[in-house]
Design a protein around this motif. Structure first.
Motif, PDB file in Angstrom:
ATOM      1  N   ARG A  17       0.806  -1.202   0.000  1.00 44.59           N
ATOM      2  CA  ARG A  17       0.000   0.000   0.000  1.00 44.59           C
ATOM      3  C   ARG A  17       0.846   1.261   0.000  1.00 44.59           C
ATOM      4  N   GLN A  18       0.277   2.304  -0.628  1.00 44.46           N
ATOM      5  CA  GLN A  18       0.925   3.602  -0.675  1.00 44.46           C
ATOM      6  C   GLN A  18       0.490   4.428   0.536  1.00 44.46           C
ATOM      7  N   GLY A  19       1.062   5.617   0.644  1.00 42.57           N
ATOM      8  CA  GLY A  19       0.691   6.496   1.743  1.00 42.57           C
ATOM      9  C   GLY A  19       1.460   6.169   3.014  1.00 42.57           C
ATOM     10  N   LEU A  20       1.110   6.851   4.085  1.00 41.25           N
ATOM     11  CA  LEU A  20       1.783   6.616   5.367  1.00 41.25           C
ATOM     12  C   LEU A  20       1.521   5.186   5.827  1.00 41.25           C
ATOM     13  N   CYS A  21       2.611   4.504   6.187  1.00 36.27           N
ATOM     14  CA  CYS A  21       2.450   3.117   6.619  1.00 36.27           C
ATOM     15  C   CYS A  21       1.651   3.069   7.921  1.00 36.27           C
ATOM     16  N   MET A  22       1.031   1.930   8.135  1.00 36.89           N
ATOM     17  CA  MET A  22       0.233   1.719   9.338  1.00 36.89           C
ATOM     18  C   MET A  22       0.883   0.633  10.179  1.00 36.89           C
ATOM     19  N   ARG A  23       0.627   0.670  11.465  1.00 34.68           N
ATOM     20  CA  ARG A  23       1.165  -0.344  12.372  1.00 34.68           C
ATOM     21  C   ARG A  23       0.113  -1.398  12.694  1.00 34.68           C
ATOM     22  N   ASP A  24      -0.774  -1.595  11.773  1.00 37.90           N
ATOM     23  CA  ASP A  24      -1.824  -2.596  11.909  1.00 37.90           C
ATOM     24  C   ASP A  24      -1.452  -3.820  11.083  1.00 37.90           C
ATOM     25  N   ARG A  25      -1.684  -4.999  11.616  1.00 39.25           N
ATOM     26  CA  ARG A  25      -1.276  -6.226  10.926  1.00 39.25           C
ATOM     27  C   ARG A  25      -1.935  -6.367   9.566  1.00 39.25           C
ATOM     28  N   SER A  26      -3.154  -5.878   9.428  1.00 36.67           N
ATOM     29  CA  SER A  26      -3.884  -6.057   8.176  1.00 36.67           C
ATOM     30  C   SER A  26      -3.285  -5.278   7.021  1.00 36.67           C
TER      31      SER A  26
END
Length: 125
Positions: free
Chosen positions: A101-110
């Motif tokens: 995925r693009q954009g700011l990375c997330m710290r969610d497993r999904s």
């Protein structure tokens, strides 16, 4: 399927430092968002820190701020997690993961698609 390999775990005393490495033989890690997660015994896997796919902006968990940093060495195709001032509560198995995925990375497993096998970090005196 991208295969991720973590290394660098071990046992360290409180206040010590470790540097974990994440590589992906045959794949360029700079094409992906990379996250570091940890799982303590009896707890769910939690996101510690990640680096975004396109602009490499990091996203820190509160527990990681001012102690952990993430960096990417393109020449070595390796993402590092530098951990300083380690505490007993940092103990767990640490995993790196990649996401498209693009954009700011997330710290969610999904957010992530492929995972490494993990490396054990034990902080104990």
């Amino acid at each position: 399927q991208l295969q991720l390999v973590e290394s660098g775990g071990g046992r360290v005393q409180p206040g010590g430092s470790l540097r974990l490495s994440c590589t992906a033989p045959g794949f360029r890690l700079d094409d992906y968002a990379i996250g570091w997660f940890r799982q303590a015994p009896g707890k769910e896997r939690e996101g510690v820190l990640c680096i975004s796919r396109s602009n490499r902006i990091p996203n820190y968990a509160d527990s990681a701020k001012e102690r952990f940093t993430i960096s990417h060495d393109n020449a070595k195709n390796t993402v590092y997690l530098q951990m300083n001032s380690l505490k007993a509560e940092d103990t767990g198995v640490y995993y790196c993961a990649q996401g498209y995925r693009q954009g700011l990375c997330m710290r969610d497993r999904s957010y992530y698609d492929d995972w490494g096998q993990g490396t054990q970090v034990t902080v104990s005196s």
